[in-house]
Scaffold this active site. Structure first.
Site, mmCIF file in Angstrom:
data_model
loop_
_atom_site.group_PDB
_atom_site.id
_atom_site.type_symbol
_atom_site.label_atom_id
_atom_site.label_comp_id
_atom_site.label_asym_id
_atom_site.label_seq_id
_atom_site.Cartn_x
_atom_site.Cartn_y
_atom_site.Cartn_z
ATOM 1 N N ASN A 172 0.803 -1.222 0.000
ATOM 2 C CA ASN A 172 0.000 0.000 0.000
ATOM 3 C C ASN A 172 0.838 1.275 0.000
ATOM 4 O OD1 ASN A 172 -2.397 -1.653 2.116
ATOM 5 N ND2 ASN A 172 -2.417 -1.470 -0.092
ATOM 6 N N LYS A 181 -0.296 4.360 8.403
ATOM 7 C CA LYS A 181 -1.709 4.015 8.196
ATOM 8 C C LYS A 181 -2.341 3.989 9.579
ATOM 9 C CE LYS A 181 -2.800 1.010 5.051
ATOM 10 N NZ LYS A 181 -2.872 -0.321 4.381
#
Length: 517
Positions: free
Chosen positions: A270, A275
């Protein structure tokens, strides 16, 4: 320095700097040292030995068997190699607990590095290099590398996996690298501290790199903190807190070049530096609106990642973003929340953040929901001149003797930057009249022109930054921090000029009566 602050959620939290954490750990060690035993492990030892310094065990498992709460297992330097195609999924299992005030310590022997090598350990399982299933353990100075992902029909393996409700553990000064999965992952358990550790070059090729994060926490239990860590060259994300039902704290940490196959520019996972939350896209799996964790992301630097510096990842609630710096990412702060925000509003709280040099500095920010003030996108334009350096030299250089991050110029504020003292006071220690913006607090403390003194020139600079509204109350703030005008110009006589007007100052002296050094 420790302070008690109240977050926007109204809950009190304890703010403890990296050095404060380190001091606390040292004091705890001193308290229990007098009543504890010491055991020694060496690659050249034997598990039939006594465990004394001149008769060490060969395995850390044998050290655990001998240790009791309060004891220290000293790991001598060298390679501890694990091999074979049969064996447990847990290459090293920690299932003996210490106690409050008397943890079991697994420490690198001073000046030496014990390196646990799992490249040749390949049973057909999802492998844990270290499986931590106990409470009150303290790991320090250990290198873990080469944990393999042998089977391809499941997700990653782990260098360290914290599980089985493992609480109150400390992971300090670890070097986790070249593993086929996350460096350290908290699956279950609370009040665990990961401090001054590095996780880098982790890549799971069988899954296309989509699961090898630097650090992660998905626990049901609160109190897990990551402080002073670095995550770089990981194929997925640097720090990943998706699917964590309990709140997580990330402080004073750095994350860069995540989302590529390590050593290349080939996209992999990703690619977020941080995150910071989320629960996927199916709202049926979300927590109740009043149970969504409010993660704290404070004082961190995230740069040159493939996708985002800081990413909300559809988080169906608020995240606190305080004093972070995003640089050189496609998206600096990405607050994406697109799944039923009317039920799970992303009421993010953002203060004192710097977003500069990203393709988009702030993205997917719902202005009707978020609470954002005193960030670069609220206040003023930012240029390269605001920083001592925008070149990331030294970010992976050795840590300082106490394990803390190296002090480098990259993204630290330059003398005279408008970002100095431009933040809101929220409980973290700061120099000067107010916190600086971004991850680093400058040491200029009122010396805006960096000439070694706090004087009239600095006062004029500060005053003009206040804008067109200026009052004697504002002047009192200056006096409280840096000193007063000479008696010939009483404080009560300070006028209230329009922006840019001059005040005929003769001199201002430092509150301590001497030049700032």
């Amino acid at each position: 320095m420790s302070e008690r602050a109240v977050t926007p959620s109204g809950k009190a939290r304890h703010v403890l700097g990296v050095r404060g954490v380190a001091v606390a750990l040292v004091l705890a060690s001193m308290i229990t040292a007098a009543r504890s035993a010491e055991w020694y492990v060496s690659p050249a030892g034997s598990d039939s030995n006594t465990g004394a310094i001149d008769s060490p065990f060969a395995s850390i498992a044998r050290g655990q068997q001998a240790a009791s709460p309060g004891d220290t297992v000293w790991l001598r330097g060298g390679e501890y190699r694990y091999s074979g195609t049969t064996g447990s999924a847990n290459a090293v299992l920690f299932n003996k607990s210490g106690a409050a005030g008397a943890p079991i310590r697994y420490f690198a022997y001073p000046g030496e590095t014990p390196a646990f090598d799992f490249f040749d350990y390949q049973p057909v399982q999802r492998i844990r290099g270290f499986s931590v299933q106990a409470d009150w353990l303290h790991f320090r100075g250990i290198e873990i590398r080469g944990v393999q992902q042998v089977i391809t029909n499941v997700n990653e393996s782990w260098a360290i996996r914290v599980e089985n409700r493992a609480d109150n553990n400390v992971f300090e000064r670890l070097n986790l690298h070249h593993n086929e999965g996350p460096g350290l992952f908290i699956a279950d358990g609370g009040n665990n501290l990961v401090i001054n550790s590095d996780s880098h070059n982790n890549y799971d090729p069988d899954r296309g790199g989509e699961n090898a994060d630097g650090f992660g926490s998905h626990s049901n239990d609160p109190g897990n903190r990551f402080v002073g860590n670095r995550a770089w060259n990981n194929s997925d994300d640097g720090f990943d807190f998706i699917n964590s039902p309990a709140p997580v704290t990330l402080e004073d940490s750095w994350s860069w070049r995540n989302g590529y196959i390590p050593g290349t520019l080939t996209p992999a996972g990703n690619g977020a530096g941080v995150k910071a939350g989320g629960f996927g896209l199916n709202s049926d799996t979300f927590p109740a609106p009043d149970s969504v964790p409010r993660n704290l992301i404070e004082g961190n630097l995230s740069f040159n990642n493939r996708a985002q510096g800081f990413y909300a990842n559809h988080h169906p609630g608020a995240i606190e973003w305080i004093g972070n710096t995003a640089f050189g990412n496609p998206r600096g702060f990405d607050l994406l929340n697109d799944v039923e925000p009317e039920t799970w509003p992303a009421e993010h709280y953002l203060r004192n953040n710097v977003s500069y040099g990203n393709n988009q500095n702030l993205m997917n920010a719902n202005g009707t929901l978020i609470d954002d003030e005193n960030n670069t996108w609220n206040l003023r334009a930012v240029t390269a001149d605001d920083f001592l350096s925008t070149t990331p030299s030294g970010v992976d250089s050795p840590r300082r003797a106490d394990g803390s991050l190296p002090v480098i110029d990259f993204m630290r504020l330059a003398p005279g930057s408008n970002l100095i003292d431009a933040g809101a006071a929220l409980g973290r220690p700061f120099n000067g009249l107010a916190p600086d913006l971004g991850a680093f607090e400058s040491g200029f403390a009122g010396d805006f022109n960096a000439d070694g003194r706090v004087d009239a020139a600095d006062y004029t600079f500060w005053r003009d930054r206040l804008g067109p509204v200026y009052s004697a109350t504002d002047y009192a703030v200056w006096v409280a921090n840096y000193g007063t005008l000479q008696a010939s110009i009483p404080a009560a006589a300070v006028p209230e000029p329009a922006f840019g007007a001059a005040i005929p100052l003769l001199a201002i002296v430092c509150r301590c009566g001497r030049p700032i050094r």
